[in-house]
Write a protein that holds these residues in place. Sequence first.
Motif, PDB file in Angstrom:
ATOM      1  N   VAL A  11      21.728  24.825 -56.934  1.00 32.29           N
ATOM      2  CA  VAL A  11      21.149  25.952 -56.231  1.00 32.29           C
ATOM      3  C   VAL A  11      20.052  26.466 -57.158  1.00 32.29           C
ATOM      4  N   ILE A  12      18.807  26.295 -56.732  1.00 36.56           N
ATOM      5  CA  ILE A  12      17.662  26.647 -57.559  1.00 36.56           C
ATOM      6  C   ILE A  12      16.959  27.845 -56.924  1.00 36.56           C
ATOM      7  N   GLY A  13      16.660  28.838 -57.736  1.00 35.14           N
ATOM      8  CA  GLY A  13      15.951  30.004 -57.220  1.00 35.14           C
ATOM      9  C   GLY A  13      15.519  30.905 -58.354  1.00 35.14           C
ATOM     10  N   SER A  14      14.642  31.810 -58.054  1.00 40.49           N
ATOM     11  CA  SER A  14      14.137  32.730 -59.070  1.00 40.49           C
ATOM     12  C   SER A  14      15.219  33.740 -59.443  1.00 40.49           C
ATOM     13  N   SER A  15      14.985  34.457 -60.526  1.00 38.31           N
ATOM     14  CA  SER A  15      15.914  35.497 -60.957  1.00 38.31           C
ATOM     15  C   SER A  15      16.070  36.528 -59.846  1.00 38.31           C
ATOM     16  N   LEU A  46      25.978  33.686 -54.263  1.00 39.63           N
ATOM     17  CA  LEU A  46      26.343  32.501 -53.493  1.00 39.63           C
ATOM     18  C   LEU A  46      27.416  31.697 -54.229  1.00 39.63           C
ATOM     19  N   GLY A  47      27.226  31.530 -55.537  1.00 40.71           N
ATOM     20  CA  GLY A  47      28.196  30.783 -56.339  1.00 40.71           C
ATOM     21  C   GLY A  47      29.565  31.415 -56.350  1.00 40.71           C
ATOM     22  N   ARG A  48      29.627  32.733 -56.506  1.00 44.46           N
ATOM     23  CA  ARG A  48      30.927  33.426 -56.525  1.00 44.46           C
ATOM     24  C   ARG A  48      31.626  33.348 -55.169  1.00 44.46           C
ATOM     25  N   GLU A  49      30.844  33.343 -54.091  1.00 47.17           N
ATOM     26  CA  GLU A  49      31.433  33.293 -52.756  1.00 47.17           C
ATOM     27  C   GLU A  49      31.972  31.907 -52.403  1.00 47.17           C
ATOM     28  N   HIS A  50      31.306  30.856 -52.850  1.00 49.70           N
ATOM     29  CA  HIS A  50      31.640  29.521 -52.367  1.00 49.70           C
ATOM     30  C   HIS A  50      32.150  28.546 -53.428  1.00 49.70           C
ATOM     31  N   PHE A  51      32.043  28.900 -54.710  1.00 48.42           N
ATOM     32  CA  PHE A  51      32.430  27.974 -55.765  1.00 48.42           C
ATOM     33  C   PHE A  51      33.231  28.702 -56.841  1.00 48.42           C
ATOM     34  N   ASN A  52      33.810  27.954 -57.755  1.00 51.93           N
ATOM     35  CA  ASN A  52      34.542  28.541 -58.875  1.00 51.93           C
ATOM     36  C   ASN A  52      33.584  28.812 -60.028  1.00 51.93           C
ATOM     37  N   ILE A  53      33.499  30.072 -60.439  1.00 49.65           N
ATOM     38  CA  ILE A  53      32.718  30.435 -61.621  1.00 49.65           C
ATOM     39  C   ILE A  53      33.702  30.980 -62.639  1.00 49.65           C
ATOM     40  N   TYR A  54      33.712  30.386 -63.822  1.00 46.95           N
ATOM     41  CA  TYR A  54      34.652  30.785 -64.870  1.00 46.95           C
ATOM     42  C   TYR A  54      33.953  31.574 -65.956  1.00 46.95           C
ATOM     43  N   ASP A  55      34.597  32.647 -66.358  1.00 48.73           N
ATOM     44  CA  ASP A  55      34.122  33.382 -67.525  1.00 48.73           C
ATOM     45  C   ASP A  55      34.760  32.745 -68.747  1.00 48.73           C
ATOM     46  N   ALA A  84      47.603  18.339 -59.431  1.00 44.30           N
ATOM     47  CA  ALA A  84      47.992  17.912 -58.087  1.00 44.30           C
ATOM     48  C   ALA A  84      48.026  19.124 -57.161  1.00 44.30           C
ATOM     49  N   GLY A  85      47.552  18.935 -55.964  1.00 43.87           N
ATOM     50  CA  GLY A  85      47.592  19.986 -54.963  1.00 43.87           C
ATOM     51  C   GLY A  85      46.488  21.027 -55.112  1.00 43.87           C
ATOM     52  N   MET A  86      45.623  20.867 -56.073  1.00 43.89           N
ATOM     53  CA  MET A  86      44.538  21.825 -56.274  1.00 43.89           C
ATOM     54  C   MET A  86      43.495  21.632 -55.185  1.00 43.89           C
ATOM     55  N   ASP A  87      42.874  22.721 -54.759  1.00 42.13           N
ATOM     56  CA  ASP A  87      41.824  22.647 -53.750  1.00 42.13           C
ATOM     57  C   ASP A  87      40.598  21.981 -54.362  1.00 42.13           C
ATOM     58  N   GLN A  88      40.424  20.707 -54.084  1.00 45.29           N
ATOM     59  CA  GLN A  88      39.318  19.953 -54.658  1.00 45.29           C
ATOM     60  C   GLN A  88      37.999  20.233 -53.959  1.00 45.29           C
ATOM     61  N   LYS A  89      38.010  21.019 -52.881  1.00 46.12           N
ATOM     62  CA  LYS A  89      36.777  21.306 -52.162  1.00 46.12           C
ATOM     63  C   LYS A  89      35.895  22.280 -52.929  1.00 46.12           C
ATOM     64  N   LYS A  90      36.485  23.112 -53.756  1.00 44.43           N
ATOM     65  CA  LYS A  90      35.701  24.103 -54.493  1.00 44.43           C
ATOM     66  C   LYS A  90      35.168  23.495 -55.775  1.00 44.43           C
ATOM     67  N   ALA A  91      33.883  23.450 -55.879  1.00 43.25           N
ATOM     68  CA  ALA A  91      33.240  22.930 -57.075  1.00 43.25           C
ATOM     69  C   ALA A  91      33.221  23.995 -58.160  1.00 43.25           C
ATOM     70  N   VAL A  92      33.074  23.558 -59.386  1.00 43.55           N
ATOM     71  CA  VAL A  92      32.889  24.458 -60.509  1.00 43.55           C
ATOM     72  C   VAL A  92      31.396  24.714 -60.646  1.00 43.55           C
ATOM     73  N   ALA A  93      31.026  25.975 -60.741  1.00 48.54           N
ATOM     74  CA  ALA A  93      29.614  26.337 -60.823  1.00 48.54           C
ATOM     75  C   ALA A  93      29.236  26.735 -62.243  1.00 48.54           C
ATOM     76  N   ILE A 103      30.521  19.649 -59.312  1.00 48.55           N
ATOM     77  CA  ILE A 103      29.795  20.637 -60.090  1.00 48.55           C
ATOM     78  C   ILE A 103      28.626  21.158 -59.277  1.00 48.55           C
ATOM     79  N   VAL A 104      28.412  22.469 -59.345  1.00 45.40           N
ATOM     80  CA  VAL A 104      27.232  23.089 -58.752  1.00 45.40           C
ATOM     81  C   VAL A 104      26.497  23.807 -59.876  1.00 45.40           C
ATOM     82  N   ILE A 105      25.224  23.519 -59.987  1.00 48.47           N
ATOM     83  CA  ILE A 105      24.384  24.103 -61.016  1.00 48.47           C
ATOM     84  C   ILE A 105      23.558  25.219 -60.390  1.00 48.47           C
TER      85      ILE A 105
END
Length: 183
Positions: A32-36, A43-52, A131-140, A171-173
Amino acid sequence: MDDRFEGTSVFDIPPLPDDVDHVREGFRIGAVIGSSGSGKTSLGREHFNIYDVLWNNENSCSAYDNMINACKNKELPQNMTPDELAKELFGAVKLKKKVYDRPFDTFSSGEQHRAEIARVLLQAIIISGKAGMDQKKAVAFEEFTSLLDRPTAKAIALGVQGLSVKYKLKIVILSCHDDFIGE
């Protein structure tokens, strides 16, 4: 004179397609590319896993020891030892032993950024093996390589790509740069 900032940034995030589950399943690495301020993180927090990433800096613990501790009591891939996995992750982000043997708080900003990418990769690898983890959610990855010079950013993109293939990671960048795409 700069315009005064009131603390709110508003940008309409376009909706994802109705068949978003199909989109999530059909890729290994996305960007996902975009300006500041364009809404990439929202978008990342809504649709993907973002880890602190949290680093333990007690007793001047090295970044390497922190990585080893993060592996404890986790199912690691392909019967790897924590030592092997830590070295592979630091290698992917181009951190040398003389750097990762130091405490995280002594790193430069660029070194900290690379170490954080390695820790997020560790989370992705651990999650992908459950096992059993939701593999649909990418790590962002937020601000992927934004703090790095561009040749280093491109080298790290190749390292992340290699780990994505090896460990079947999604992975989502999220980035304001696109020069590493296609590397």
